[in-house]
Design a protein around this motif. Structure first.
Motif, PDB file in Angstrom:
ATOM      1  N   ASN A   9       0.812  -1.220   0.000  1.00  0.00           N
ATOM      2  CA  ASN A   9       0.000   0.000   0.000  1.00  0.00           C
ATOM      3  C   ASN A   9       0.844   1.268   0.000  1.00  0.00           C
ATOM      4  O   ASN A   9       0.453   2.282   0.556  1.00  0.00           O
ATOM      5  CB  ASN A   9      -0.957  -0.025   1.194  1.00  0.00           C
ATOM      6  CG  ASN A   9      -2.155   0.877   0.983  1.00  0.00           C
ATOM      7  OD1 ASN A   9      -2.427   1.311  -0.131  1.00  0.00           O
ATOM      8  ND2 ASN A   9      -2.875   1.155   2.048  1.00  0.00           N
ATOM      9  N   GLY A  10       2.026   1.220  -0.622  1.00  0.00           N
ATOM     10  CA  GLY A  10       2.836   2.421  -0.826  1.00  0.00           C
ATOM     11  C   GLY A  10       2.407   3.094  -2.118  1.00  0.00           C
ATOM     12  O   GLY A  10       1.236   3.029  -2.501  1.00  0.00           O
ATOM     13  N   ASN A  11       3.353   3.710  -2.806  1.00  0.00           N
ATOM     14  CA  ASN A  11       3.035   4.354  -4.085  1.00  0.00           C
ATOM     15  C   ASN A  11       2.692   3.306  -5.130  1.00  0.00           C
ATOM     16  O   ASN A  11       3.465   2.372  -5.358  1.00  0.00           O
ATOM     17  CB  ASN A  11       4.221   5.194  -4.576  1.00  0.00           C
ATOM     18  CG  ASN A  11       4.420   6.438  -3.748  1.00  0.00           C
ATOM     19  OD1 ASN A  11       3.538   6.878  -3.028  1.00  0.00           O
ATOM     20  ND2 ASN A  11       5.596   7.010  -3.850  1.00  0.00           N
ATOM     21  N   ASN A  37      -6.332   0.703  -4.757  1.00  0.00           N
ATOM     22  CA  ASN A  37      -5.576   1.196  -5.910  1.00  0.00           C
ATOM     23  C   ASN A  37      -5.617   0.220  -7.083  1.00  0.00           C
ATOM     24  O   ASN A  37      -5.683   0.643  -8.236  1.00  0.00           O
ATOM     25  CB  ASN A  37      -4.123   1.473  -5.521  1.00  0.00           C
ATOM     26  CG  ASN A  37      -4.016   2.600  -4.523  1.00  0.00           C
ATOM     27  OD1 ASN A  37      -4.792   3.543  -4.549  1.00  0.00           O
ATOM     28  ND2 ASN A  37      -3.052   2.495  -3.627  1.00  0.00           N
ATOM     29  N   GLY A 100       7.598   4.536  -0.816  1.00  0.00           N
ATOM     30  CA  GLY A 100       6.828   5.765  -0.946  1.00  0.00           C
ATOM     31  C   GLY A 100       5.863   5.944   0.213  1.00  0.00           C
ATOM     32  O   GLY A 100       5.685   5.058   1.045  1.00  0.00           O
ATOM     33  N   LYS A 101       5.267   7.091   0.277  1.00  0.00           N
ATOM     34  CA  LYS A 101       4.297   7.502   1.300  1.00  0.00           C
ATOM     35  C   LYS A 101       4.922   7.660   2.679  1.00  0.00           C
ATOM     36  O   LYS A 101       4.913   8.726   3.233  1.00  0.00           O
ATOM     37  CB  LYS A 101       3.090   6.577   1.352  1.00  0.00           C
ATOM     38  CG  LYS A 101       2.222   6.653   0.116  1.00  0.00           C
ATOM     39  CD  LYS A 101       0.946   5.859   0.292  1.00  0.00           C
ATOM     40  CE  LYS A 101       0.087   5.931  -0.943  1.00  0.00           C
ATOM     41  NZ  LYS A 101      -1.085   5.101  -0.845  1.00  0.00           N
ATOM     42  N   ARG A 102       5.457   6.595   3.257  1.00  0.00           N
ATOM     43  CA  ARG A 102       6.044   6.677   4.601  1.00  0.00           C
ATOM     44  C   ARG A 102       7.442   6.092   4.594  1.00  0.00           C
ATOM     45  O   ARG A 102       7.638   4.944   4.195  1.00  0.00           O
ATOM     46  CB  ARG A 102       5.180   5.912   5.609  1.00  0.00           C
ATOM     47  CG  ARG A 102       3.873   6.611   5.916  1.00  0.00           C
ATOM     48  CD  ARG A 102       3.069   5.904   6.970  1.00  0.00           C
ATOM     49  NE  ARG A 102       3.856   5.615   8.170  1.00  0.00           N
ATOM     50  CZ  ARG A 102       3.334   4.999   9.241  1.00  0.00           C
ATOM     51  NH1 ARG A 102       2.069   4.626   9.239  1.00  0.00           N
ATOM     52  NH2 ARG A 102       4.094   4.756  10.287  1.00  0.00           N
ATOM     53  N   HIS A 105       7.921   2.806   6.594  1.00  0.00           N
ATOM     54  CA  HIS A 105       7.449   1.623   5.885  1.00  0.00           C
ATOM     55  C   HIS A 105       8.396   1.254   4.749  1.00  0.00           C
ATOM     56  O   HIS A 105       8.681   0.073   4.520  1.00  0.00           O
ATOM     57  CB  HIS A 105       6.045   1.845   5.324  1.00  0.00           C
ATOM     58  CG  HIS A 105       4.994   1.862   6.376  1.00  0.00           C
ATOM     59  ND1 HIS A 105       3.655   2.000   6.083  1.00  0.00           N
ATOM     60  CD2 HIS A 105       5.058   1.767   7.731  1.00  0.00           C
ATOM     61  CE1 HIS A 105       2.943   1.979   7.196  1.00  0.00           C
ATOM     62  NE2 HIS A 105       3.779   1.847   8.214  1.00  0.00           N
ATOM     63  N   THR A 106       8.898   2.263   4.036  1.00  0.00           N
ATOM     64  CA  THR A 106       9.844   2.018   2.942  1.00  0.00           C
ATOM     65  C   THR A 106      11.081   1.293   3.445  1.00  0.00           C
ATOM     66  O   THR A 106      11.483   0.255   2.906  1.00  0.00           O
ATOM     67  CB  THR A 106      10.247   3.344   2.264  1.00  0.00           C
ATOM     68  OG1 THR A 106       9.097   3.905   1.617  1.00  0.00           O
ATOM     69  CG2 THR A 106      11.343   3.140   1.244  1.00  0.00           C
TER      70      THR A 106
END
Length: 152
Positions: A9-11, A37, A100-102, A105-106
């Protein structure tokens, strides 16, 4: 044996190579909210795996036939999806949307690639819009495009 894509659930991918992997996958496993997505992209997930904390109730009902609900909180949804993927005995596992996003998390997802590669009996690669990650534990060979950049 099947090729499996795990969509975190990232980019969501937008570059050619990760999108190619997504389109060619025999099975797509979404980590929880990544199903949103994927559906917006035009494909229904084969499985949605996780604690379901980021999946709206209506979507949970609509995807009830492909949900694998794992409540434990000792691992993240990517690890839950990876462990589930192993039960399918895939020929390869490609991980998309893990960056991505966080930043936390990355970093966590990239570091988990080492564990996943050790556990799998098949190739495991993580694709981003800018490249791919492969874990090696001894000598090995990988292929790249002519003139492609390699960092070791």
């Amino acid at each position: 044996m099947a090729s499996v894509v795990i969509l975190a659930n990232g980019n969501f991918p937008s570059a050619d190579k990760p999108l190619e992997r997504l389109k060619e996958a025999d099975i797509v496993i979404c980590c929880d909210g990544a199903a949103i997505n994927l559906i917006e992209y035009g494909r229904k997930p084969d499985y949605v795996v996780g604690d379901l904390d980021s999946l709206p109730e209506g979507l949970k009902r609509g995807l009830a036939d492909c949900i694998v609900h794992i409540e434990e909180q000792e691992s993240n949804d990517l690890t839950k999806a990876f462990n589930f993927a192993l039960t399918l005995h895939p020929e390869r596992i490609d991980i998309l949307g893990a960056t991505g996003k966080r930043e936390d998390h990355t970093l966590g997802n990239i570091s988990l690639l080492i564990d996943y590669t050790r556990e799998a009996a098949c190739p495991v690669e993580m694709f981003t819009d800018f490249g791919r990650f492969i874990a090696f534990f001894s000598s090995g060979t990988f292929h790249t495009d002519k003139g492609g950049q390699v960092s070791i």
